[in-house]
Design a protein around this motif. Structure first.
Motif, PDB file in Angstrom:
ATOM      1  N   GLY A   1      22.067   2.675  90.775  1.00  0.00           N
ATOM      2  CA  GLY A   1      20.829   3.368  91.651  1.00  0.00           C
ATOM      3  C   GLY A   1      19.507   3.377  91.273  1.00  0.00           C
ATOM      4  O   GLY A   1      18.597   3.504  92.103  1.00  0.00           O
ATOM      5  N   LEU A   2      19.548   3.438  89.950  1.00  0.00           N
ATOM      6  CA  LEU A   2      18.328   3.773  89.403  1.00  0.00           C
ATOM      7  C   LEU A   2      17.157   2.439  89.294  1.00  0.00           C
ATOM      8  O   LEU A   2      16.158   2.437  89.851  1.00  0.00           O
ATOM      9  N   TRP A   3      17.884   1.275  89.466  1.00  0.00           N
ATOM     10  CA  TRP A   3      17.074   0.048  89.873  1.00  0.00           C
ATOM     11  C   TRP A   3      16.487   0.266  91.173  1.00  0.00           C
ATOM     12  O   TRP A   3      15.374  -0.390  91.494  1.00  0.00           O
ATOM     13  N   SER A   4      17.341   0.496  92.113  1.00  0.00           N
ATOM     14  CA  SER A   4      17.069   0.539  93.321  1.00  0.00           C
ATOM     15  C   SER A   4      15.754   1.670  93.596  1.00  0.00           C
ATOM     16  O   SER A   4      14.862   1.306  94.480  1.00  0.00           O
ATOM     17  N   ALA A   5      15.796   2.870  93.017  1.00  0.00           N
ATOM     18  CA  ALA A   5      14.814   3.787  92.981  1.00  0.00           C
ATOM     19  C   ALA A   5      13.541   3.150  92.486  1.00  0.00           C
ATOM     20  O   ALA A   5      12.406   3.404  93.090  1.00  0.00           O
ATOM     21  N   ILE A   6      13.627   2.573  91.390  1.00  0.00           N
ATOM     22  CA  ILE A   6      12.397   1.944  90.691  1.00  0.00           C
ATOM     23  C   ILE A   6      11.870   1.101  91.592  1.00  0.00           C
ATOM     24  O   ILE A   6      10.407   1.008  91.591  1.00  0.00           O
ATOM     25  N   ALA A   7      12.716   0.100  92.016  1.00  0.00           N
ATOM     26  CA  ALA A   7      11.949  -0.881  92.958  1.00  0.00           C
ATOM     27  C   ALA A   7      11.441  -0.412  94.445  1.00  0.00           C
ATOM     28  O   ALA A   7      10.430  -0.732  94.762  1.00  0.00           O
ATOM     29  N   GLY A   8      12.112   0.482  94.963  1.00  0.00           N
ATOM     30  CA  GLY A   8      11.574   1.465  95.907  1.00  0.00           C
ATOM     31  C   GLY A   8      10.357   2.084  95.748  1.00  0.00           C
ATOM     32  O   GLY A   8       9.444   1.922  96.578  1.00  0.00           O
ATOM     33  N   ALA A   9      10.214   2.701  94.562  1.00  0.00           N
ATOM     34  CA  ALA A   9       8.745   3.364  94.202  1.00  0.00           C
ATOM     35  C   ALA A   9       7.782   2.476  93.976  1.00  0.00           C
ATOM     36  O   ALA A   9       6.756   2.548  94.364  1.00  0.00           O
ATOM     37  N   GLY A  10       7.908   1.337  93.339  1.00  0.00           N
ATOM     38  CA  GLY A  10       7.003   0.314  93.111  1.00  0.00           C
ATOM     39  C   GLY A  10       6.590  -0.438  94.368  1.00  0.00           C
ATOM     40  O   GLY A  10       5.376  -0.629  94.655  1.00  0.00           O
ATOM     41  N   GLY A  11       7.480  -0.533  95.196  1.00  0.00           N
ATOM     42  CA  GLY A  11       7.208  -1.095  96.739  1.00  0.00           C
ATOM     43  C   GLY A  11       6.274  -0.335  97.547  1.00  0.00           C
ATOM     44  O   GLY A  11       5.540  -0.669  98.157  1.00  0.00           O
ATOM     45  N   LEU A  12       6.556   1.063  97.565  1.00  0.00           N
ATOM     46  CA  LEU A  12       5.885   2.068  98.153  1.00  0.00           C
ATOM     47  C   LEU A  12       4.470   2.103  97.622  1.00  0.00           C
ATOM     48  O   LEU A  12       3.324   2.162  98.257  1.00  0.00           O
ATOM     49  N   LEU A  13       4.255   1.873  96.215  1.00  0.00           N
ATOM     50  CA  LEU A  13       3.211   2.032  95.471  1.00  0.00           C
ATOM     51  C   LEU A  13       2.148   0.883  95.946  1.00  0.00           C
ATOM     52  O   LEU A  13       1.050   1.036  96.284  1.00  0.00           O
ATOM     53  N   LEU A  14       2.990  -0.555  95.825  1.00  0.00           N
ATOM     54  CA  LEU A  14       2.350  -1.429  96.533  1.00  0.00           C
ATOM     55  C   LEU A  14       1.749  -1.512  97.824  1.00  0.00           C
ATOM     56  O   LEU A  14       0.385  -1.744  97.858  1.00  0.00           O
ATOM     57  N   ALA A  15       2.472  -0.798  98.555  1.00  0.00           N
ATOM     58  CA  ALA A  15       2.069  -0.735 100.041  1.00  0.00           C
ATOM     59  C   ALA A  15       0.968   0.260 100.126  1.00  0.00           C
ATOM     60  O   ALA A  15      -0.035  -0.211 100.881  1.00  0.00           O
ATOM     61  N   VAL A  16       1.073   1.181  99.478  1.00  0.00           N
ATOM     62  CA  VAL A  16      -0.307   2.102  99.657  1.00  0.00           C
ATOM     63  C   VAL A  16      -1.340   1.567  98.882  1.00  0.00           C
ATOM     64  O   VAL A  16      -2.572   1.709  99.574  1.00  0.00           O
ATOM     65  N   LEU A  17      -1.323   1.007  97.818  1.00  0.00           N
ATOM     66  CA  LEU A  17      -2.436   0.240  97.110  1.00  0.00           C
ATOM     67  C   LEU A  17      -2.937  -0.907  97.909  1.00  0.00           C
ATOM     68  O   LEU A  17      -4.430  -1.137  97.916  1.00  0.00           O
ATOM     69  N   GLY A  18      -2.311  -1.546  98.502  1.00  0.00           N
ATOM     70  CA  GLY A  18      -2.718  -2.854  99.331  1.00  0.00           C
ATOM     71  C   GLY A  18      -3.395  -2.237 100.666  1.00  0.00           C
ATOM     72  O   GLY A  18      -4.439  -2.845 100.925  1.00  0.00           O
ATOM     73  N   HIS A  19      -2.925  -1.079 101.246  1.00  0.00           N
ATOM     74  CA  HIS A  19      -3.697  -0.705 102.357  1.00  0.00           C
ATOM     75  C   HIS A  19      -4.852  -0.143 101.928  1.00  0.00           C
ATOM     76  O   HIS A  19      -6.036  -0.239 102.457  1.00  0.00           O
ATOM     77  N   ALA A  20      -5.147   0.602 100.700  1.00  0.00           N
ATOM     78  CA  ALA A  20      -6.387   1.219 100.263  1.00  0.00           C
ATOM     79  C   ALA A  20      -7.359   0.043  99.799  1.00  0.00           C
ATOM     80  O   ALA A  20      -8.453   0.210 100.234  1.00  0.00           O
ATOM     81  N   ARG A  21      -6.908  -0.953  99.272  1.00  0.00           N
ATOM     82  CA  ARG A  21      -7.697  -2.275  99.032  1.00  0.00           C
ATOM     83  C   ARG A  21      -8.369  -2.730 100.325  1.00  0.00           C
ATOM     84  O   ARG A  21      -9.407  -3.168 100.301  1.00  0.00           O
ATOM     85  N   ASP A  22      -7.544  -3.020 101.551  1.00  0.00           N
ATOM     86  CA  ASP A  22      -7.689  -3.412 102.640  1.00  0.00           C
ATOM     87  C   ASP A  22      -8.806  -2.581 103.254  1.00  0.00           C
ATOM     88  O   ASP A  22      -9.976  -3.169 103.727  1.00  0.00           O
ATOM     89  N   GLU A  23      -8.829  -1.274 103.302  1.00  0.00           N
ATOM     90  CA  GLU A  23      -9.728  -0.321 103.640  1.00  0.00           C
ATOM     91  C   GLU A  23     -11.059  -0.452 103.252  1.00  0.00           C
ATOM     92  O   GLU A  23     -12.194  -0.388 103.588  1.00  0.00           O
ATOM     93  N   GLU A  24     -10.905  -0.599 101.683  1.00  0.00           N
ATOM     94  CA  GLU A  24     -12.013  -0.767 100.908  1.00  0.00           C
ATOM     95  C   GLU A  24     -12.827  -2.059 101.041  1.00  0.00           C
ATOM     96  O   GLU A  24     -14.070  -1.874 101.177  1.00  0.00           O
ATOM     97  N   ASP A  25     -12.221  -3.154 101.288  1.00  0.00           N
ATOM     98  CA  ASP A  25     -13.089  -4.481 101.607  1.00  0.00           C
ATOM     99  C   ASP A  25     -13.689  -4.239 103.005  1.00  0.00           C
ATOM    100  O   ASP A  25     -14.495  -5.035 103.180  1.00  0.00           O
ATOM    101  N   LYS A  26     -13.010  -3.331 104.011  1.00  0.00           N
ATOM    102  CA  LYS A  26     -13.783  -3.470 105.206  1.00  0.00           C
ATOM    103  C   LYS A  26     -15.109  -2.650 105.159  1.00  0.00           C
ATOM    104  O   LYS A  26     -16.011  -2.806 105.889  1.00  0.00           O
ATOM    105  N   GLY A  27     -15.064  -1.412 104.435  1.00  0.00           N
ATOM    106  CA  GLY A  27     -16.247  -0.672 104.280  1.00  0.00           C
ATOM    107  C   GLY A  27     -17.108  -0.821 103.238  1.00  0.00           C
ATOM    108  O   GLY A  27     -18.225  -0.781 103.206  1.00  0.00           O
TER     109      GLY A  27
END
Length: 82
Positions: free
Chosen positions: A56-82
């Protein structure tokens, strides 16, 4: 010009600028989309961990990494617009 619901929906679905994946009215960049797919895959792996044979630890690490990428990707997209 009075358009039906289906005509408006079809027009919205068919628009494409070729640069983004389209979800609703907000385009997704590739980093955010990859993060969401990774988080979704981690949820599936967590549910099937006995069948797949991973801890289960592998799934938790992958999920945390995925959520981190999603948040960082959204922040990067917002930064590119502004």
């Amino acid at each position: 010009m009075d358009m039906s619901f289906l005509a408006k929906f079809r027009r919205q679905i068919n628009r494409d600028d070729g640069k983004f994946f389209q979800v609703g009215n907000r385009p997704l960049g590739w980093i955010e989309a990859a993060g969401m797919l990774l988080a979704t895959g981690a949820l599936a792996a967590w549910q099937l961990q006995e069948v797949i044979g991973i801890g289960g630890l592998w799934s938790a690490i992958a999920g945390a990494g995925g959520l981190l990428l999603a948040v960082l990707g959204h922040a990067r997209d917002e930064e590119d617009k502004g």
